[in-house]
Motif scaffolding. Structure first.
Motif, PDB file in Angstrom:
ATOM      1  N   ALA B 244     -10.186   3.619 -25.997  1.00 13.48           N
ATOM      2  CA  ALA B 244     -10.681   4.328 -24.814  1.00 13.48           C
ATOM      3  C   ALA B 244     -11.881   3.600 -24.215  1.00 13.48           C
ATOM      4  N   ARG B 245     -12.734   3.081 -25.098  1.00  9.96           N
ATOM      5  CA  ARG B 245     -13.933   2.395 -24.610  1.00  9.96           C
ATOM      6  C   ARG B 245     -13.582   1.094 -23.908  1.00  9.96           C
ATOM      7  N   ALA B 246     -12.489   0.463 -24.309  1.00 11.84           N
ATOM      8  CA  ALA B 246     -12.084  -0.804 -23.693  1.00 11.84           C
ATOM      9  C   ALA B 246     -11.153  -0.591 -22.500  1.00 11.84           C
ATOM     10  N   ALA B 247     -10.773   0.669 -22.254  1.00 13.28           N
ATOM     11  CA  ALA B 247      -9.709   0.930 -21.289  1.00 13.28           C
ATOM     12  C   ALA B 247     -10.185   0.811 -19.843  1.00 13.28           C
ATOM     13  N   THR B 248      -9.264   0.417 -18.969  1.00 15.58           N
ATOM     14  CA  THR B 248      -9.497   0.445 -17.534  1.00 15.58           C
ATOM     15  C   THR B 248      -9.539   1.894 -17.076  1.00 15.58           C
ATOM     16  N   ILE B 249      -8.600   2.686 -17.584  1.00 17.16           N
ATOM     17  CA  ILE B 249      -8.559   4.122 -17.296  1.00 17.16           C
ATOM     18  C   ILE B 249      -8.342   4.870 -18.606  1.00 17.16           C
ATOM     19  N   HIS B 250      -9.187   5.864 -18.835  1.00 19.45           N
ATOM     20  CA  HIS B 250      -9.048   6.698 -20.036  1.00 19.45           C
ATOM     21  C   HIS B 250      -8.794   8.145 -19.603  1.00 19.45           C
ATOM     22  N   LEU B 251      -7.662   8.686 -20.022  1.00 17.07           N
ATOM     23  CA  LEU B 251      -7.363  10.092 -19.779  1.00 17.07           C
ATOM     24  C   LEU B 251      -7.493  10.843 -21.104  1.00 17.07           C
ATOM     25  N   ALA B 252      -8.245  11.922 -21.083  1.00 16.65           N
ATOM     26  CA  ALA B 252      -8.431  12.719 -22.315  1.00 16.65           C
ATOM     27  C   ALA B 252      -7.866  14.115 -22.098  1.00 16.65           C
ATOM     28  N   PRO B 253      -6.529  14.255 -22.166  1.00 15.96           N
ATOM     29  CA  PRO B 253      -5.940  15.561 -21.860  1.00 15.96           C
ATOM     30  C   PRO B 253      -6.215  16.585 -22.948  1.00 15.96           C
ATOM     31  N   PRO B 255      -5.328  19.018 -25.802  1.00 19.75           N
ATOM     32  CA  PRO B 255      -4.228  18.891 -26.779  1.00 19.75           C
ATOM     33  C   PRO B 255      -3.042  19.799 -26.443  1.00 19.75           C
ATOM     34  N   GLY B 256      -1.842  19.263 -26.638  1.00 20.36           N
ATOM     35  CA  GLY B 256      -0.633  20.069 -26.421  1.00 20.36           C
ATOM     36  C   GLY B 256      -0.077  19.978 -25.014  1.00 20.36           C
ATOM     37  N   THR B 257      -0.647  19.106 -24.157  1.00 18.41           N
ATOM     38  CA  THR B 257      -0.191  19.060 -22.764  1.00 18.41           C
ATOM     39  C   THR B 257       0.384  17.693 -22.383  1.00 18.41           C
ATOM     40  N   ASN B 258       0.833  16.924 -23.362  1.00 19.59           N
ATOM     41  CA  ASN B 258       1.296  15.563 -23.071  1.00 19.59           C
ATOM     42  C   ASN B 258       2.480  15.528 -22.103  1.00 19.59           C
ATOM     43  N   VAL B 259       3.401  16.490 -22.253  1.00 13.87           N
ATOM     44  CA  VAL B 259       4.582  16.462 -21.379  1.00 13.87           C
ATOM     45  C   VAL B 259       4.174  16.686 -19.919  1.00 13.87           C
ATOM     46  N   ALA B 260       3.244  17.584 -19.697  1.00 13.47           N
ATOM     47  CA  ALA B 260       2.777  17.819 -18.324  1.00 13.47           C
ATOM     48  C   ALA B 260       2.186  16.527 -17.749  1.00 13.47           C
ATOM     49  N   LEU B 261       1.365  15.863 -18.552  1.00 16.53           N
ATOM     50  CA  LEU B 261       0.739  14.623 -18.084  1.00 16.53           C
ATOM     51  C   LEU B 261       1.789  13.549 -17.790  1.00 16.53           C
ATOM     52  N   MET B 262       2.718  13.377 -18.708  1.00 16.83           N
ATOM     53  CA  MET B 262       3.760  12.358 -18.507  1.00 16.83           C
ATOM     54  C   MET B 262       4.599  12.670 -17.275  1.00 16.83           C
ATOM     55  N   ASN B 263       4.906  13.954 -17.079  1.00 13.65           N
ATOM     56  CA  ASN B 263       5.697  14.328 -15.905  1.00 13.65           C
ATOM     57  C   ASN B 263       4.947  13.997 -14.613  1.00 13.65           C
ATOM     58  N   ALA B 264       3.626  14.161 -14.648  1.00 14.76           N
ATOM     59  CA  ALA B 264       2.840  13.823 -13.454  1.00 14.76           C
ATOM     60  C   ALA B 264       2.871  12.310 -13.211  1.00 14.76           C
ATOM     61  N   LEU B 265       2.777  11.532 -14.278  1.00 14.06           N
ATOM     62  CA  LEU B 265       2.844  10.069 -14.111  1.00 14.06           C
ATOM     63  C   LEU B 265       4.200   9.683 -13.518  1.00 14.06           C
ATOM     64  N   LEU B 266       5.265  10.282 -14.046  1.00 10.84           N
ATOM     65  CA  LEU B 266       6.613   9.969 -13.543  1.00 10.84           C
ATOM     66  C   LEU B 266       6.765  10.441 -12.090  1.00 10.84           C
ATOM     67  N   HIS B 267       6.214  11.616 -11.811  1.00 12.37           N
ATOM     68  CA  HIS B 267       6.227  12.142 -10.437  1.00 12.37           C
ATOM     69  C   HIS B 267       5.614  11.111  -9.487  1.00 12.37           C
ATOM     70  N   GLU B 268       4.481  10.583  -9.857  1.00 14.30           N
ATOM     71  CA  GLU B 268       3.778   9.632  -8.993  1.00 14.30           C
ATOM     72  C   GLU B 268       4.524   8.305  -8.882  1.00 14.30           C
ATOM     73  N   ILE B 311      -7.297  12.720  -9.524  1.00 17.17           N
ATOM     74  CA  ILE B 311      -7.531  11.347  -9.045  1.00 17.17           C
ATOM     75  C   ILE B 311      -7.339  10.338 -10.186  1.00 17.17           C
ATOM     76  N   ASP B 312      -7.688  10.764 -11.395  1.00 11.93           N
ATOM     77  CA  ASP B 312      -7.491   9.879 -12.556  1.00 11.93           C
ATOM     78  C   ASP B 312      -6.005   9.740 -12.894  1.00 11.93           C
ATOM     79  N   ILE B 313      -5.279  10.857 -12.766  1.00 14.62           N
ATOM     80  CA  ILE B 313      -3.830  10.802 -13.030  1.00 14.62           C
ATOM     81  C   ILE B 313      -3.177   9.845 -12.033  1.00 14.62           C
ATOM     82  N   ARG B 314      -3.603   9.957 -10.781  1.00 24.00           N
ATOM     83  CA  ARG B 314      -3.058   9.074  -9.738  1.00 24.00           C
ATOM     84  C   ARG B 314      -3.357   7.617 -10.040  1.00 24.00           C
ATOM     85  N   ALA B 315      -4.582   7.365 -10.453  1.00 24.95           N
ATOM     86  CA  ALA B 315      -4.978   5.973 -10.745  1.00 24.95           C
ATOM     87  C   ALA B 315      -4.158   5.438 -11.917  1.00 24.95           C
ATOM     88  N   ALA B 316      -3.963   6.284 -12.920  1.00 22.03           N
ATOM     89  CA  ALA B 316      -3.173   5.859 -14.081  1.00 22.03           C
ATOM     90  C   ALA B 316      -1.734   5.571 -13.670  1.00 22.03           C
TER      91      ALA B 316
END
Lengths: 160, 806
Positions: B244-253, B255-268, B311-316
């Motif tokens: 995370a410290r070395a990352a260009t973008i760090h998302l800290a969702p 816990p338990g919401t990974n599918v929602a996050l992934m669906n948003a990435l795929l949506h974008e 905005i972070d989800i969009r950037a990712a």
């Protein structure tokens, strides 16, 4: 038109399916997959019940969108029993029977939805058709789940 | 390079290299104090057994003892080693190894001969087979034995005892990786290669703290980051990991919401027109369903679910959507969380949408936790059938039966092989009456330990435990079998990127300890297990013979070892399967031409309903995917089963630290590693520390409906609302030896019994918990390492992690 009557039956069957799933969940708390999925899948039926109640008015039926799941006292007693009976292999057999009930109820709900879907096409009611097309696959998944668990559990429950 | 300070300097010096360049060699070596290279009698080749990276190295042997290690210039590690490999070897020479069989007599474990111990096991097995049949016997193995041992165990259990109850603790670490690959590609098998790090312009790590779990893979990424043209890094993790410290973008969702996050990435990715439509049309099925489903998962919709700024989800999404060559890796942050398989599958989908698979830099690495988890999966010792065969396909079962020379009906295949959590349930309800545990410690590593102890300590259960040290689980056993370990036996290991290494015997096992292979073969002989011609079911007795049998069993399957041999693996570097006569040097990447092993006749699995776990039937799969393309499977987000409430307002996640492995049986016996992380700790954010009146070093109680654990507080940069406990600490080094004294120490006292319906992997990352202060620090520092994800937010009052023995 008999659609209202079938919607009423379907509403009743979905409510009973949800109850059967919750009974299964609470009766077999020591079987964690049944506990969690029983609740998850009951929520699908409850959603169907709400959607049915919303659409039924158009067919002159007043259906309860949030019927009670079951009687709380019985519920807690069942829970108490469930946790204590988890140490017996007999409970596996009871479980297969309970799964059978879920499977049969889901199968009859599935048929109801098929009838509604057909009727909706006949009268070109897009809203009703959309509802049937949304709910029917979920009902099928509920039935498939129960069936797959019956298959799995039978290999152990019936042979010990 | 020097290794004295490699406890604090975990990843060592950088050797920068550019995109497309060759990763430079750096040979790491560590010898016991006072030993120089001249003193070494011989170097014996091996590979890592304390993580899944599969680093190749040599053991230094002097006077029949191991005295150090030196990295090999292999494709995986180019000479490098991480702290656990540099120091962990000392443990196996610890004086408290199990050296003689033990049997329970009048409630106590007493020493016995092999004849007595095996006689007891065989007698009880026979009794149960007569009384109840194979359903009474279960095997629970590991991700730490050799390929040869798993294959033999699978044969003995499935083909000899004919029980369906065979699984490994790989269920806890890698089951979701296997299931996600089966769902997307029809078959297990890692598509990517570690060499994709050399070519990627974007590396996305999903719930994967590679810096601590696979240190050498992280060194490779760090060397790219230090070079010209470094890759951009996306990190999805609720902890402030080194990644995370070395990352260009760090998302800290949350816990338990990974599918929602992934669906948003795929949506974008879809909304931005970053789908390779031609490729998707040619090589996949299911795209339309995904497109429809993720349509409503806009970043704005998902942002409050995950508590991540839109905005972070969009950037990712832009990062992964515009990558020229995307490498994605996935581990426990997804696998041990809610909707595990559904989330891991969405990472596969990301690559399928972008047509980024099978080319340099375009890799998927669904990682493993344990060193030989891959072999457990291939050989059918983990709830699969040997050679990635489909239990639901009669011709696959018949083929396996031919290899084993048994009747197909004698291999149980009416249902999927029983998974570990279900095996424990059958033990609980008394229908499994003999459980044979090899090389794992369920009394600490399984969820909800109070329940697990009550299951394993039942009088009516006959518990056989085969291990190298006394553990919390051997304490409960009826028979304890002392095993030889890595370095004391020969066998092959396959790592997370399909690289096969040979590990040779370097020293003799202590006392009467025997290799796990010898024990399984001995059991088969004593049981008189036979094939259909009345010949011994297990015709081999040496590792090389077992390997050669496996080569034939794997021939023609995706995990094809037919072109490999001990001779070929001896002396050289590791080789990636499939390795055949046509591809004698192995295969760097799977699916290079967009051709998958997913046809209905070939696939390992017809897939499952990701939400209910119900297996698909053959006809359904045939209709869905007649041509055997990659399958794009969509999944809706559902909230976790246990959500925070008034009494339990926080979310508990468990995990590892770089210095320890599993339940510390080996790493705690290496002084440098033990000193670096000597005791359990609990991480809380500065926000929660202020809310609950906690300070660095305070003694705190973490409580869930299952139990309580006391640990000293580390105030870290973890996501507010989330509490972290390392899972390594049990009771074998406490006065009781097997269970909590006044207070819990093992994180799994707190975890809930719940698992992903598709992969059956238990969920360790969404328990609701409460935290309260028990006592002030009063100058006692928190024992948490300061060098890793558990680093403190402030420099005050922390004892810095130091190298060497304190």
């Amino acid at each position: 038109m008999k659609i209202g009557m079938v919607l009423r039956d379907l509403h009743h069957d979905e409510v009973e399916l949800a109850r059967a799933l919750l009974r299964l969940a609470d009766k077999h708390r020591a079987d964690h997959e049944f506990f969690h999925l029983g609740h998850d899948l009951a929520a699908w039926s409850r959603r169907h019940v709400r959607d049915l109640a919303a659409i039924a008015a158009r067919f002159d039926e007043q259906l309860d969108p949030e019927p009670a799941d079951s009687v709380p006292v019985v519920d807690s007693a069942r829970r108490w029993l469930s946790e204590r009976s988890g140490r017996s292999a007999e409970v596996e057999l009871v479980m297969v029977r309970d799964l059978r009930e879920v499977y049969l109820r889901a199968s009859s709900v599935l048929t109801d939805w098929e009838m509604i879907g057909q009727a909706a096409q006949a009268i070109v009611d897009e809203e009703l058709l959309e509802l049937a097309e949304k709910c029917q696959p979920e009902t099928k998944r509920q039935a498939t789940w129960a069936n797959s668990k019956i298959k799995e559990s039978s290999t152990q429950a019936l042979v010990v | 390079m020097p290794t004295e300070n490699r406890i604090t300097d975990i990843w060592g010096d950088r050797s920068p290299y550019p995109r497309g360049g060759s990763w430079p060699v750096r040979v790491d070596q560590h010898l016991a104090s006072g030993v120089s290279e001249h003193d070494v009698d011989r170097w014996v080749q091996t590979a890592s057994t304390l993580h899944s990276n599969g680093d190749a190295y040599d053991l230094a042997v002097r006077d029949g003892r191991i005295v150090g290690v030196r990295g090999r210039s292999d494709r995986v590690n180019r000479g490098r080693l991480g702290p656990k490999d540099l120091f962990g070897w000392q443990a196996i020479q610890s004086p408290d190894r199990l050296t003689q069989p033990l049997i329970r007599r009048d409630g106590r474990l007493v020493e016995a001969s092999w004849d007595e111990a095996m006689g007891l096991v065989v007698r009880r097995t026979r009794e149960l087979l007569d009384e109840q049949g194979p359903s009474a016997v279960g095997f629970y193995t590991t991700g730490q034995l050799s390929l040869e041992e798993y294959y033999t165990l699978g044969l003995v259990a499935h083909g000899g005892i004919r029980t369906n109850h065979v699984d490994g603790n790989t269920r806890l670490c890698t089951a979701t990786a296997a299931e996600a690959l089966k769902e997307s590609f029809g078959c297990d098998g890692q598509p990517g290669s570690y060499a994709d790090v050399d070519h990627a312009d974007v590396i996305a790590l999903f719930g994967h703290n590679v810096a601590e779990t696979q240190t050498v893979l992280w060194m490779r990424m760090l060397d790219r980051l230090a070079g010209d043209d470094p890759p951009a890094v996306l990190c999805v993790d609720p902890r402030p990991t080194p990644v995370a410290r070395a990352a260009t973008i760090h998302l800290a969702p949350r816990p338990g919401t990974n599918v929602a996050l992934m669906n948003a990435l795929l949506h974008e990715v879809i909304a931005s027109g970053n789908v390779d439509e031609e490729w998707v049309q040619a090589h996949t099925v299911g795209y339309e369903d995904l497109e429809k489903l993720v349509a409503r998962y806009s970043p704005e919709f998902v942002s409050p679910i995950c508590d991540v700024p839109a905005i972070d989800i969009r950037a990712a999404a832009a990062l992964v959507g515009e990558a020229e060559a995307l490498l994605s890796t996935v581990l426990q942050g997804f696998y041990q969380s809610h909707q595990a398989t559904a989330a891991a599958v969405q990472v596969n989908n990301l690559h399928l949408l972008r047509g980024m698979i099978g080319r340099p830099g375009c890799g998927i690495l669904q990682m493993n936790g344990q060193p030989t988890a891959q072999n457990t999966r291939e050989c059918g010792a983990d709830g699969d059938m040997a050679g990635f065969r489909n239990w639901n396909n009669p011709s696959h079962v018949a083929e396996l039966a031919r290899h084993w020379n048994v009747e197909p009906k004698q291999i149980p295949h009416a249902t999927p092989p029983t998974h570990a959590m279900q095996i424990m349930r059958y033990v609980e309800d008394g229908s499994i009456r003999l459980l044979w545990v090899s090389a794992t410690n369920p009394a600490v590593s399984m969820p909800e330990l109070a329940r697990m102890r009550s299951i394993l300590s039942q009088e009516r259960l006959f518990l056989v435990v085969q291990d190298i040290f006394p553990t919390e689980t051997t304490e409960l056993a009826d028979v304890v079998l002392p095993a030889a370990t890595w370095g004391e036996k020969t066998g092959t290991f396959t790592n997370a990127d399909r690289t096969v290494h040979l590990s040779e015997k370097a020293v003799e096992p202590p006392g009467e300890a025997r290799s796990d292979l010898d024990i399984f073969v001995d059991f088969a002989r004593r049981m008189g297990l036979q094939d259909k011609d009345g010949q011994p079911l297990v015709p081999w007795s040496t590792p090389e013979e077992a390997f050669d049998a496996w080569r034939e069993c794997s021939r023609g399957r995706l995990c094809d070892y037919s072109g490999l041999s001990y001779e070929k693996l001896r002396g050289g570097g590791g080789i990636q399967w499939p390795c055949t006569d046509e591809s004698p040097d192995g295969t760097e990447r799977l699916y290079a031409d967009g051709i998958f092993r997913a046809s209905p006749d070939d696939c390992e699995s017809y897939g499952r309903d990701l939400e209910t776990g119900a297996p698909l039937e053959e006809q359904e799969y045939r209709a869905l995917n007649p041509e055997g393309r990659a399958v794009i499977k969509a999944a809706d987000y559902r909230p976790a089963h246990e959500l925070p409430d008034v009494d339990h307002p926080l979310q508990l996640i468990t995990g590892r630290t770089v210095y320890h492995f599993h339940t510390r049986t080996r790493t705690a016996r290496a002084p440098e590693l033990q000193a670096a992380a000597p005791e359990v700790w609990v991480e809380v954010s500065a926000y929660d520390a202020a809310t609950y009146g906690l300070d660095e070093g305070d003694l705190a109680e973490v409580r869930t409906p299952r139990g309580e654990v006391q640990a000293r507080v580390r105030v870290s940069g973890i996501r507010p609302g989330v509490v972290f406990l390392p899972f390594h600490y049990g009771y074998w080094d406490t006065p009781d030896g097997r269970q909590p004294g006044d207070h819990g120490r093992a994180a799994n006292e707190l975890t809930l019994t719940d698992w992903d319906p598709a992969s059956k992997q238990p969920i360790f990352k969404t328990a609701a918990c409460a935290v309260r202060k028990v006592a002030a620090a009063e100058g006692i520092p928190s024992p948490a390492p300061t060098t890793t994800a558990s680093a403190p937010v402030s420099d005050n009052a922390s004892a810095t992690t130091r190298g060497g023995v304190r």
